[in-house]
Design a protein around this motif. Structure first.
Motif, PDB file in Angstrom:
ATOM      1  N   ASP B  89      -4.770  31.440  49.203  1.00  0.00           N
ATOM      2  CA  ASP B  89      -4.140  31.285  50.376  1.00  0.00           C
ATOM      3  C   ASP B  89      -3.928  32.606  50.953  1.00  0.00           C
ATOM      4  OD1 ASP B  89      -3.704  28.612  49.979  1.00  0.00           O
ATOM      5  OD2 ASP B  89      -1.725  28.556  49.134  1.00  0.00           O
ATOM      6  N   PHE B  90      -3.897  33.454  50.148  1.00  0.00           N
ATOM      7  CA  PHE B  90      -3.642  35.096  50.742  1.00  0.00           C
ATOM      8  C   PHE B  90      -4.947  35.579  51.622  1.00  0.00           C
ATOM      9  CE2 PHE B  90      -3.895  39.678  50.126  1.00  0.00           C
ATOM     10  CZ  PHE B  90      -2.648  40.202  50.696  1.00  0.00           C
ATOM     11  N   VAL B  91      -6.174  34.936  51.012  1.00  0.00           N
ATOM     12  CA  VAL B  91      -7.290  35.601  51.833  1.00  0.00           C
ATOM     13  C   VAL B  91      -7.965  34.739  52.705  1.00  0.00           C
ATOM     14  CG1 VAL B  91      -7.855  36.751  49.507  1.00  0.00           C
ATOM     15  CG2 VAL B  91      -8.655  34.379  49.886  1.00  0.00           C
ATOM     16  N   VAL B  92      -7.326  33.859  53.321  1.00  0.00           N
ATOM     17  CA  VAL B  92      -7.565  33.074  54.292  1.00  0.00           C
ATOM     18  C   VAL B  92      -7.801  33.819  55.645  1.00  0.00           C
ATOM     19  CG1 VAL B  92      -7.163  31.033  56.115  1.00  0.00           C
ATOM     20  CG2 VAL B  92      -6.431  30.849  53.872  1.00  0.00           C
ATOM     21  N   GLY B  93      -9.313  33.663  56.031  1.00  0.00           N
ATOM     22  CA  GLY B  93      -9.442  34.363  57.220  1.00  0.00           C
ATOM     23  C   GLY B  93     -10.098  35.685  57.001  1.00  0.00           C
ATOM     24  N   LYS B  94     -10.018  36.301  55.747  1.00  0.00           N
ATOM     25  CA  LYS B  94     -10.324  37.589  55.349  1.00  0.00           C
ATOM     26  C   LYS B  94     -12.029  37.401  55.211  1.00  0.00           C
ATOM     27  CE  LYS B  94      -6.328  39.560  55.343  1.00  0.00           C
ATOM     28  NZ  LYS B  94      -5.515  39.370  54.609  1.00  0.00           N
ATOM     29  N   ALA B  99     -12.132  38.060  49.747  1.00  0.00           N
ATOM     30  CA  ALA B  99     -11.705  36.969  49.062  1.00  0.00           C
ATOM     31  C   ALA B  99     -12.074  37.130  47.590  1.00  0.00           C
ATOM     32  CB  ALA B  99     -12.116  35.819  49.638  1.00  0.00           C
ATOM     33  N   MET B 100     -13.310  37.438  47.088  1.00  0.00           N
ATOM     34  CA  MET B 100     -13.964  37.282  45.888  1.00  0.00           C
ATOM     35  C   MET B 100     -13.267  38.479  45.101  1.00  0.00           C
ATOM     36  SD  MET B 100     -15.730  34.718  45.631  1.00  0.00           S
ATOM     37  CE  MET B 100     -14.597  33.868  46.631  1.00  0.00           C
ATOM     38  N   ALA B 101     -12.911  39.658  45.731  1.00  0.00           N
ATOM     39  CA  ALA B 101     -12.021  40.628  44.889  1.00  0.00           C
ATOM     40  C   ALA B 101     -10.928  40.092  44.437  1.00  0.00           C
ATOM     41  CB  ALA B 101     -12.310  42.020  45.864  1.00  0.00           C
ATOM     42  N   ARG B 102     -10.167  39.544  45.482  1.00  0.00           N
ATOM     43  CA  ARG B 102      -8.850  39.063  45.101  1.00  0.00           C
ATOM     44  C   ARG B 102      -8.847  38.061  44.178  1.00  0.00           C
ATOM     45  NH1 ARG B 102      -3.781  40.735  46.980  1.00  0.00           N
ATOM     46  NH2 ARG B 102      -2.157  39.211  45.955  1.00  0.00           N
ATOM     47  N   LEU B 103      -9.857  37.318  43.943  1.00  0.00           N
ATOM     48  CA  LEU B 103     -10.010  36.027  42.893  1.00  0.00           C
ATOM     49  C   LEU B 103     -10.304  36.962  41.509  1.00  0.00           C
ATOM     50  CD1 LEU B 103     -10.635  33.192  42.113  1.00  0.00           C
ATOM     51  CD2 LEU B 103     -12.993  33.503  42.682  1.00  0.00           C
ATOM     52  N   VAL B 104     -11.232  37.881  41.521  1.00  0.00           N
ATOM     53  CA  VAL B 104     -11.534  38.432  40.352  1.00  0.00           C
ATOM     54  C   VAL B 104      -9.996  38.910  39.803  1.00  0.00           C
ATOM     55  CG1 VAL B 104     -12.379  40.484  39.156  1.00  0.00           C
ATOM     56  CG2 VAL B 104     -13.819  39.073  40.864  1.00  0.00           C
ATOM     57  N   ARG B 144     -10.258  24.213  45.280  1.00  0.00           N
ATOM     58  CA  ARG B 144      -9.574  25.058  46.303  1.00  0.00           C
ATOM     59  C   ARG B 144     -10.295  26.248  46.485  1.00  0.00           C
ATOM     60  NH1 ARG B 144      -8.508  27.699  49.505  1.00  0.00           N
ATOM     61  NH2 ARG B 144      -6.498  28.456  50.416  1.00  0.00           N
ATOM     62  N   LEU B 145     -11.062  26.754  45.239  1.00  0.00           N
ATOM     63  CA  LEU B 145     -12.058  27.778  45.677  1.00  0.00           C
ATOM     64  C   LEU B 145     -13.433  27.362  46.166  1.00  0.00           C
ATOM     65  CD1 LEU B 145     -13.401  30.801  45.143  1.00  0.00           C
ATOM     66  CD2 LEU B 145     -13.878  29.895  42.671  1.00  0.00           C
ATOM     67  N   ALA B 146     -13.737  26.163  46.212  1.00  0.00           N
ATOM     68  CA  ALA B 146     -14.869  25.775  46.954  1.00  0.00           C
ATOM     69  C   ALA B 146     -14.421  25.543  48.233  1.00  0.00           C
ATOM     70  CB  ALA B 146     -15.254  24.149  46.461  1.00  0.00           C
ATOM     71  N   LEU B 147     -13.523  25.269  48.694  1.00  0.00           N
ATOM     72  CA  LEU B 147     -12.874  25.420  49.864  1.00  0.00           C
ATOM     73  C   LEU B 147     -13.019  26.697  50.834  1.00  0.00           C
ATOM     74  CD1 LEU B 147     -11.595  24.001  52.546  1.00  0.00           C
ATOM     75  CD2 LEU B 147      -9.326  24.688  51.762  1.00  0.00           C
ATOM     76  N   CYS B 148     -12.617  27.780  50.087  1.00  0.00           N
ATOM     77  CA  CYS B 148     -12.783  29.132  50.566  1.00  0.00           C
ATOM     78  C   CYS B 148     -14.194  29.245  50.663  1.00  0.00           C
ATOM     79  CB  CYS B 148     -12.187  29.931  49.618  1.00  0.00           C
ATOM     80  SG  CYS B 148     -12.518  31.682  49.705  1.00  0.00           S
TER      81      CYS B 148
END
Lengths: 205, 205
Positions: B89-94, B99-104, B144-148
DNA sequence: CCAAAATGTGAGCAATGGCTCATGTTCAAC
DNA sequence: GTTGAACATGAGCCATTGCTCACATTTTGG
């Protein structure tokens, strides 16, 4: 006072052919029960039964149930080490990407070949006290890979070897466990991840 | 004939505050024993003892020992799902790499936070019959990840979501388990692997 | 207050399973 | 052959453990 913990190494080395067969049958039976019915089903009575020997014989060669597991884990680690050694020997002088592709396929092949067994054994390993021999084999495996990486000027090759192995196993293991059968597709998805990891450290030469 | 297998869901829902505390104490005790002494040490008597309740109370709320494990696993999966939801949710639009860095880092943080517990629980999960609720939570996480990934034009986003999660967990888990404490260094080693994986499928936009 | 429901207790049953040991069998060397 | 070592047997000991049940205590609703 000196209440030594039971050792994990075999109790006595078989001398006659008959007893070698017994030991082999015990290990094979334990592995098969582990694969088909899970770790909890591996009781000493069940193993002896399936191996066609008596519990007494079992305890002549293994001091405890865990010693059987430890031996199976050792065999698995040895096979993985040898598989990877062969792969690395084969790619001496080839490009880094070729070498890594070969490594990826070696690991996949290893996991496919012994799918359920390796799976269960790895879970067991986490619950057992660490075995020096198994640790040594894993160490040798990493070292051989690190040597390959060194020859391609990858910085911090030990760290990279560990990361790359974890990466490949981490991707391959769950996929295969979930019934992935297209090994080629899987390999081609892992390849760029490995190269991506290495690419951050090396300029492709 | 119809010998139904014992259910893994809680037996009865606590109504009074007193019993809620009991259930919580049981789960907490089981988790602590699991962390500190391993799965085999988690006996119903030990859990009840440590929770400060009697075995009878335990069996009022959990139909079997495995039901306790199932509930702990559910909690872990729920927490992981929520952690990743928040990150996504935090990385929407980034950017995708952001986004991946945040996920990691979310995954690493999750594993650090509950290191030993998550470790043991994941091993247990493999030995228990699959729990629909846990599977659903993992499915939601991947979705959720797939959506991103879809929003960044990654082809085959479901496949990619699964691979990326396995890749991150596969690298992070062993490293943390082996006592890696430099989380930043670990994250910076995982980043390029993820981008390498995605890079084979997307041209960076 | 008082019943009924909810909650809690813990001794102990029944089953399991790791492991021993007293005994029997096979093999190798001379 | 004979002898001793290696090998094999399996009934059963003993500790563990999942779980039940008869009973006690607390809480709730009226």
């Amino acid at each position: 006072m000196a209440n030594a913990p039971p050792p994990l190494s075999p109790r006595k080395t078989p001398r006659q052919a008959r007893s070698k067969a017994t030991v082999h049958a015990i290990l094979e039976a334990a592995a098969r029960i582990l694969e088909t019915q899970g770790a909890d089903a591996v009781t000493t009575n069940a193993v002896a039964d399936r191996a066609g020997v008596s519990v007494g014989s079992l305890y002549q060669y293994f001091p405890s149930k865990e010693a059987i597991f430890a031996e199976l884990i050792r065999q698995m680690r040895a096979q993985m080490r040898d598989d990877i050694f062969r792969a690395m020997d084969f790619v001496v002088g080839k490009s880094l990407s070729f070498a890594m592709a070969r490594l990826v396929r070696a690991v996949i092949h290893h996991h496919v070949h012994r799918a359920h067994r390796a799976d269960a054994l790895e879970h067991l390993e986490a619950q057992l006290p660490p075995d020096p021999d198994s640790l040594a084999m894993m160490s040798q495996t990493r070292a051989r890979l690190a040597l390959c990486l060194t020859q391609h000027d990858v910085p911090q090759p030990e760290q990279a070897a560990e990361d790359v192995l974890n990466l490949i196993i981490g991707m391959a293991h769950p996929a295969l466990h979930d019934g992935e059968t297209d090994f080629d597709s899987l390999a081609r998805r892992i390849d760029p991840a490995v190269l991506g990891y290495l690419g951050a450290n090396v300029t492709v030469s």
